[in-house]
Scaffold this motif. Structure first.
Motif, short mmCIF file in Angstrom:
data_model
loop_
_atom_site.label_atom_id
_atom_site.label_comp_id
_atom_site.label_asym_id
_atom_site.label_seq_id
_atom_site.Cartn_x
_atom_site.Cartn_y
_atom_site.Cartn_z
N PHE A 1 0.83 -1.21 0.00
CA PHE A 1 0.00 0.00 0.00
C PHE A 1 0.86 1.26 0.00
N SER A 2 1.98 1.25 0.73
CA SER A 2 2.83 2.44 0.76
C SER A 2 3.53 2.68 -0.57
N ALA A 3 3.67 1.62 -1.38
CA ALA A 3 4.28 1.76 -2.70
C ALA A 3 3.24 2.08 -3.78
N GLY A 4 1.98 2.26 -3.38
CA GLY A 4 0.95 2.59 -4.35
C GLY A 4 0.27 1.40 -4.98
N ALA B 1 0.46 -12.76 -7.48
CA ALA B 1 0.79 -11.41 -7.98
C ALA B 1 0.16 -11.21 -9.36
N ARG B 2 -0.51 -10.10 -9.51
CA ARG B 2 -1.10 -9.72 -10.79
C ARG B 2 -0.44 -8.42 -11.24
N VAL C 1 6.37 -1.31 -8.24
CA VAL C 1 7.42 -2.01 -7.50
C VAL C 1 7.47 -3.47 -7.96
N PRO C 2 8.65 -3.97 -8.34
CA PRO C 2 8.75 -5.38 -8.71
C PRO C 2 8.45 -6.28 -7.51
N VAL C 3 7.81 -7.40 -7.77
CA VAL C 3 7.46 -8.34 -6.70
C VAL C 3 8.71 -8.78 -5.94
#
Length: 115
Positions: free
Chosen positions: A17-20, A40-41, A104-106
């Motif tokens: 959430f903090s990374a959008g 992850a989608r 952000v990459p997983v």
């Protein structure tokens, strides 16, 4: 001392959430030590399912870290859902967290080990 699955998942949600990005707990498992699976989608419709890495992936210097491995990927949700159903039958205490990490990459959110 390893953190509980409940606390680890809460921290993951906050990071996303903090990374959008967006995240939701699809299935809540055992609070103390339930295995965590991450679905992850991306914004293009591609999906990837990450699950706990094999025990051989763990480093004796950092035994409390959680490592994941890519279990399946693609754009067919039915295949990934079937895999998760098999995991639930094997272990009903699993956690399933669905994320859309955004920019952000997983791999920056979870520690991914290649088999």
């Amino acid at each position: 001392m390893r953190v509980t699955s409940d606390l680890w998942v809460s921290a993951l949600l906050r990071r996303i959430f903090s990374a959008g990005g967006f995240a939701a707990v699809v299935k809540r498992g055992a609070t103390e030590a339930g295995a965590v699976f991450v679905l992850a989608r991306d914004r293009m419709g591609e999906m990837a399912l990450y699950g706990p890495a094999p025990q051989t992936s763990y480093d004796s210097a950092r035994p409390d870290d959680r490592f994941f491995t890519l279990l399946a990927a693609g754009d067919d949700a039915a295949v990934l859902d079937a895999r998760l159903e098999r995991e639930k039958k094997f272990d009903p205490d699993i956690w399933v967290v669905e994320i859309e990490a955004g920019a952000v990459p997983v791999e920056q959110l979870i520690s991914v080990k290649m088999p």
